[in-house]
Design an enzyme around this catalytic site. Structure first.
Site, short mmCIF file in Angstrom:
data_model
loop_
_atom_site.label_atom_id
_atom_site.label_comp_id
_atom_site.label_asym_id
_atom_site.label_seq_id
_atom_site.Cartn_x
_atom_site.Cartn_y
_atom_site.Cartn_z
N ASP A 7 -2.80 2.48 -6.15
CA ASP A 7 -1.78 2.56 -5.10
C ASP A 7 -1.72 1.35 -4.17
O ASP A 7 -1.02 1.39 -3.16
CB ASP A 7 -1.99 3.83 -4.26
N GLU A 8 -2.41 0.26 -4.48
CA GLU A 8 -2.28 -0.92 -3.64
C GLU A 8 -2.54 -2.20 -4.43
O GLU A 8 -3.25 -2.19 -5.43
CB GLU A 8 -3.21 -0.85 -2.41
N ASP A 38 0.86 -1.19 0.00
CA ASP A 38 0.00 0.00 0.00
C ASP A 38 0.90 1.24 0.00
O ASP A 38 1.68 1.44 0.93
CB ASP A 38 -0.89 -0.02 1.25
#
Length: 366
Positions: free
Chosen positions: A108-109, A14
């Site tokens: 983003d993860e 993350d």
């Protein structure tokens, strides 16, 4: 203890305050300052906040006006999604150096299954450390990671040592970790569910574990089975490289609040048209239509209806959305409308947990 199901080595990566961190990296003058991506206009909403801004209570989905009140020195930055996507692809290329089993959740993860990996490295902990260092070297950005035997625990663990940290929950630590966990930290338990659990005397994983499957089914419906299993370390969902969406939607935020259903019907027509386009592009249909209404005071309401057949046409979507709009009187003027379709024809029933031989014992090297 031993588990009656195969153990995997799962990493959840993350990025730390991704959008805001990209802006601070690309513009050194913003480093160390409270910034918010988006939210700058009268009706703007914060998409992301830097850690410096979060100290003042600024968070994503907050109105720009409220964010400014919380932090008068807040700097608003226009989002640059092309740039975020460019960096996201760079990060993803690092993941693929280690495994093809990568399941992105957003820009983003992502989850990575490194049980067997391209580097032949038996330690998921060391792999996560290497990946975070490579991301930093390549992009100048920091990432956090969680490492454990399944996606659920890895996701929870990745939040533990943020920013720029990681946490491993080894197989022998899983049960104690889950029993000690505050119920609010269980992935999938939102504020409303947490409040309900509190009223039922459930504050930790240990409290949750003491409730029977029948009790959880009675109070939480389909989610009851999920809670019953995850608190026992059972979450058999595999890392899916090609993630199938569970819903498809479209929405619009309006420059001026709408108070007349006549104007709303016009907007819903455009939204239904956009949704039809997305459905046909993906060759998807669904049965459950949800109308999303955000009022001028930012309260959110959803109204849903499930049909006995799959639909994807604008006319049928719009007809049901209209019905939902008139289902009950509106509470305030409206700033956002959205329509989504779920219960899709791409979904498969989750397989029940199988009693399998333990493929990996506690010497599983994390």
């Amino acid at each position: 203890m031993d588990f009656d199901f195969p153990l995997r080595k799962i990493i959840h990566v993350d990025m730390d305050a991704f959008y805001a961190s990209v802006e601070q990296h690309d513009n050194p003058e913003l480093k160390g300052k409270p910034i918010a991506v988006g939210g700058g206009s009268k009706r703007g909403v914060v998409s992301a906040a830097s850690y410096e801004a979060r100290k003042f209570g600024v968070r994503s989905a907050m109105s720009g006006m409220q964010a400014q009140r919380n932090c008068p020195q807040l700097i608003f930055v226009k989002p640059r999604f092309d740039r975020y996507k460019e960096i996201s692809l760079q990060i993803r290329s690092i993941f693929y150096e280690y495994t093809d089993l990568v399941e992105p959740l957003s820009l983003d993860e992502a989850y990575l299954d490194v049980t067997e990996n391209k580097k032949g490295n038996p330690s998921a902990t060391l792999i996560a450390k290497e990946i975070r260092q490579k991301i930093l070297d390549k992009t100048g950005l920091t990432a956090s990671a969680g490492i454990s035997i399944n996606k659920f625990i890895a996701k929870v663990a990745s939040d533990y040592n943020k920013p720029n940290g990681q946490k491993t929950v080894n197989p022998e630590e899983v049960i104690q970790f889950l029993e000690d966990l505050d119920i609010r930290k269980f992935y999938g338990v939102g504020k409303v569910t947490a409040d309900k659990m509190y009223r039922l005397g459930i504050f930790t994983g240990k409290d949750l574990k003491q409730k029977s499957l029948e009790f959880l089914d009675e109070h939480f419906g389909k989610s009851g089975k999920y809670y019953y299993h995850v608190v026992r370390g059972i979450h058999l969902s595999a890392v899916k490289p090609h993630r199938i969406p569970k819903s498809v939607g479209a929405e619009r935020t309006f420059f001026e609040n709408l108070s007349s259903e006549i104007f709303m019907l016009e907007k819903l027509d455009h939204i239904a048209e956009e949704l039809e386009r997305r459905l046909k592009k993906s060759k998807i249909a669904g049965k459950t239509i949800t109308l999303k209404i955000k009022y001028s005071d930012f309260t959110l309401q959803t109204r849903s209806k499930t049909l006995p057949y799959y639909i994807s046409s604008k006319d049928l979507i719009l007809e049901t959305a209209k019905e939902l709009l008139y289902q009950s009187p509106l509470e305030e003027s409206v700033r956002l409308l959205g329509i989504s379709l779920a219960n899709l024809n791409t979904e498969k029933e989750d397989e029940p947990p199988k009693k399998e031989s333990v493929l990996v014992q506690l010497k599983f090297d994390f």
